[in-house]
Design an enzyme around this catalytic site. Structure first.
Site, short mmCIF file in Angstrom:
data_model
loop_
_atom_site.label_atom_id
_atom_site.label_comp_id
_atom_site.label_asym_id
_atom_site.label_seq_id
_atom_site.Cartn_x
_atom_site.Cartn_y
_atom_site.Cartn_z
N ASN A 143 0.84 -1.21 0.08
CA ASN A 143 0.12 0.08 -0.03
C ASN A 143 0.90 1.16 -0.04
OD1 ASN A 143 0.92 0.34 2.43
ND2 ASN A 143 -1.10 -0.39 3.80
N ASP A 330 -4.75 19.60 17.06
CA ASP A 330 -3.65 20.35 16.32
C ASP A 330 -4.22 21.97 16.67
OD1 ASP A 330 -1.34 20.42 14.71
OD2 ASP A 330 -2.59 21.41 13.20
N GLU A 359 -3.09 21.77 21.48
CA GLU A 359 -1.94 22.30 21.18
C GLU A 359 -2.16 23.70 21.41
OE1 GLU A 359 1.50 22.39 17.39
OE2 GLU A 359 -0.26 22.58 17.10
#
Length: 616
Positions: A143, A330, A359
């Site tokens: 893959n 994030d 974060e």
């Protein structure tokens, strides 16, 4: 005769001709979420339907319809249904033209796992191992590239895709566990179809689909299952602030304001302090929150209720589908702050014992504290993020300087001490993510190239309050200079690929230096696993003297003395100074050296050495 023939055709085949004229209108290309679950707290479900010109149709549903929203883009319908008290099963949703059925499909409510809502998230008893799947291990070379995705694997390119995948992580779970880690935070795994630099996967192009170069959705679910068998937890890296410019919606936005537009692109000023600054201008605040993180990452407008619901449901869908144990969000503080609080609260309402870490890359404890749930700082503005955990970037900053600074009034080990002075600013001091490095910073072994410095820093992370996070490869001494580019801090783990010359996953193939790093890390963090005094205990610290920093972690029944000697020379400690913490204790065992320690008048500690003494 012509007219009669035409009339006959219309009468006989009119309905059929009508149907043949519809396929491009009646085709539903996407349904998101693709399914849901019965008995969810989030029972009022917004289902997005996408297909060419489907907005011209009306909607019927076997699930009670609360609302149908059609936007300026005729290719979307947002159908809000009520799933409360509805059992698992398939429910028909139908598009109609007047009263004529155009298409019907089944929408499934699945059965939830038992006690799914009560799942326990990661906490200060855990040690988190951060890895980048493309750079960790290649478990399935088949893959590495995918015909439907733009960027192909090329390990020769430092910033290219290298082929690491979910199977590679599964193959090395026992390695990660042997290190003492109890949880994995993997950088994002949803599809990123950028032409270049797609390996970090923060520019996602489909947030309901695992990137095929990592594996399948089923593989991701299997990763969580394999971790749970080992008593480990899986943390998903979730991005609420932006998508990638190749996301399928960006070329066909549901609404103009689905993303922030100026019109089009404008760069963020990155000044997150504007979010809490009572004196800031609206202009500056707008360009922080609404500006794009980078040009290839369109900024999502969470103030649009359709966007916010989409993001809430997507996060809950992944938690429920893959059986996740936590989220790392994030660029949390770049989001619209009121909507992101509603996003966070919706998830925590669904899973009250869950954990989410944001974060918040700031360099001031008060500003970091602002983003933690029930913060005494944000309470001044009557604001609450509902975010349980934040990242302790000021400790990261102090670690990056303190162990190499020329000692002075405010430089050296005093920088570590001073970081903890401000613990009073946080509501939940144990729920801070603590770290020396991550995938966005220079590697700690690049900053400090002596294994002794590494050992001092790991001792600190393993024994102070909070949730320690390790970065893949540092436990074998991997280095990387951020100034040379991200690829240098995100190199392949040696042994993750079949043709690697060395396999550092295997003890027998580690170099002597790698063994020093790994064995120390493993000993320290495996010890930490069983120490509630470290997980939940209080802290008493003493001002560093001659670059020797001493602190105690203690409960009513247990106490641990930690000594970190950053001085290159042997130091003699006058133990009378620590009487208030040593009272009743006469000795202990140093878990690093394995030696029994007598605690009388003084104690000698070698240069660049740490001691972790279980007091007896």
């Amino acid at each position: 005769m012509k007219n009669n023939t035409a009339s006959f055709i219309r009468k006989r085949f009119g309905a059929l001709l009508f149907l043949f004229s519809l396929p491009i209108f009646a085709q539903i290309q996407k349904v998101e979420p693709p399914f849901w679950w019965a008995d969810m707290h989030h029972s009022e479900l917004q289902i997005m339907l996408y297909g060419k010109n489907i907005g011209q149709f009306s909607v019927e549903s076997e699930l009670p319809i609360v609302n149908v929203t059609k936007t300026e883009n005729p290719n979307y319908i947002f159908v809000t249904v009520d799933t409360k008290n509805k059992p698992e099963g398939n429910y028909k949703i139908t598009l109609l033209n007047s009263k004529r059925k155009i298409t019907t499909f089944n929408y499934e409510l699945k059965k939830r796992r038992e006690d799914s809502a009560l799942r326990k998230g990661f906490d200060s008893s855990d040690v988190i191992y951060l890895l980048m799947p493309d750079r960790f291990a290649n478990g399935n070379p088949q893959n590495d590239s995918n015909p439907k995705l733009n960027e192909k694997a090329d390990r020769k390119l430092p910033g290219g895709r290298h082929g690491g995948d979910i199977q590679g992580i599964i193959n090395h779970l026992d390695y990660i566990k042997s290190l003492g880690a109890t949880a994995i935070w993997s950088t994002p795994m949803c599809e990123d179809n950028d032409e270049t630099y797609s390996y970090h996967t923060y520019g996602q192009s489909d947030v309901y689909q695992i990137d095929a170069r990592y594996g399948t959705n089923e593989d991701y679910k299997r990763l969580a299952s394999e971790m749970h068998k080992r008593g480990m937890k899986l943390i998903k890296d979730y991005v609420t602030n932006h998508w990638g410019w190749k996301h399928w919606m960006i070329d066909d936005l549901p609404t103009y304001d689905w993303i922030h537009q100026f019109p089009g692109y404008a760069q963020s000023n990155y000044r997150m302090s504007t979010q809490m600054d009572v004196n800031t201008s609206e202009f500056d605040k707008k360009y922080c929150v609404s500006g794009w993180f980078v040009k290839s990452m369109p900024d999502l407008n969470q103030s649009n209720p359709l966007v916010l619901n989409y993001l809430i449901q997507n996060a809950i869908w992944w938690i429920e589908y893959a059986d996740l144990d936590g989220l790392r969000v994030d660029t949390y503080s770049y989001n619209d702050k009121e909507p992101i609080a509603r996003w966070t609260k919706a998830i925590m309402d669904e899973y009250p014992n869950f954990n989410i870490v944001g974060e918040v890359w700031l360099h001031d404890q008060a500003q970091i504290s602002y983003w933690q749930k029930d913060s005494p700082i944000s309470a001044i503005q009557s604001y609450n993020t509902y975010l349980p955990s934040v990242m302790d970037f000021t400790l990261h900053d102090a670690i990056g300087e303190a162990f190499r600074a020329t000692p002075s009034w405010d430089k050296g080990m005093i920088q570590i001490y001073d970081n903890f002075v401000n613990d009073f600013l946080y509501k939940d001091i144990n729920n801070l993510l603590i770290f020396a490095e991550n995938h966005d910073t220079s590697r700690i072994n690049e900053i400090y190239q002596d294994v002794k410095d590494y050992q001092l820093i790991m001792t600190l992370l393993a024994t102070v309050r909070g949730i320690p996070q390790l970065y893949y490869g540092s436990e074998i001494g991997m280095r990387g200079d951020k100034s040379k580019g991200d690829a240098y801090i995100r190199q392949d783990f040696p042994g993750g690929w079949a043709d690697d010359k060395q396999n550092a996953f295997t003890p027998a193939q580690r170099t002597e230096e790698q063994k020093q790093y790994f064995d120390f890390t493993s000993k320290l963090f495996n010890w930490r696993k069983t120490k509630p005094v470290i997980h939940y205990g209080k802290t008493k610290q003493y001002l560093p003297q001659d670059e020797v920093y001493v602190y105690f972690r203690y409960t009513e029944t247990e106490s641990v003395m930690v000594i970190i000697n950053q001085n290159k020379e042997t130091q003699m400690l006058d133990l009378n100074r620590f009487d208030e913490s040593l009272k009743g204790f006469y000795g202990g065992k140093d878990i690093i050296s394995g030696k029994n320690i007598t605690l009388q008048k003084d104690l000698q500690i070698a240069g660049k050495t740490a001691m972790v003494i279980e007091l007896q």
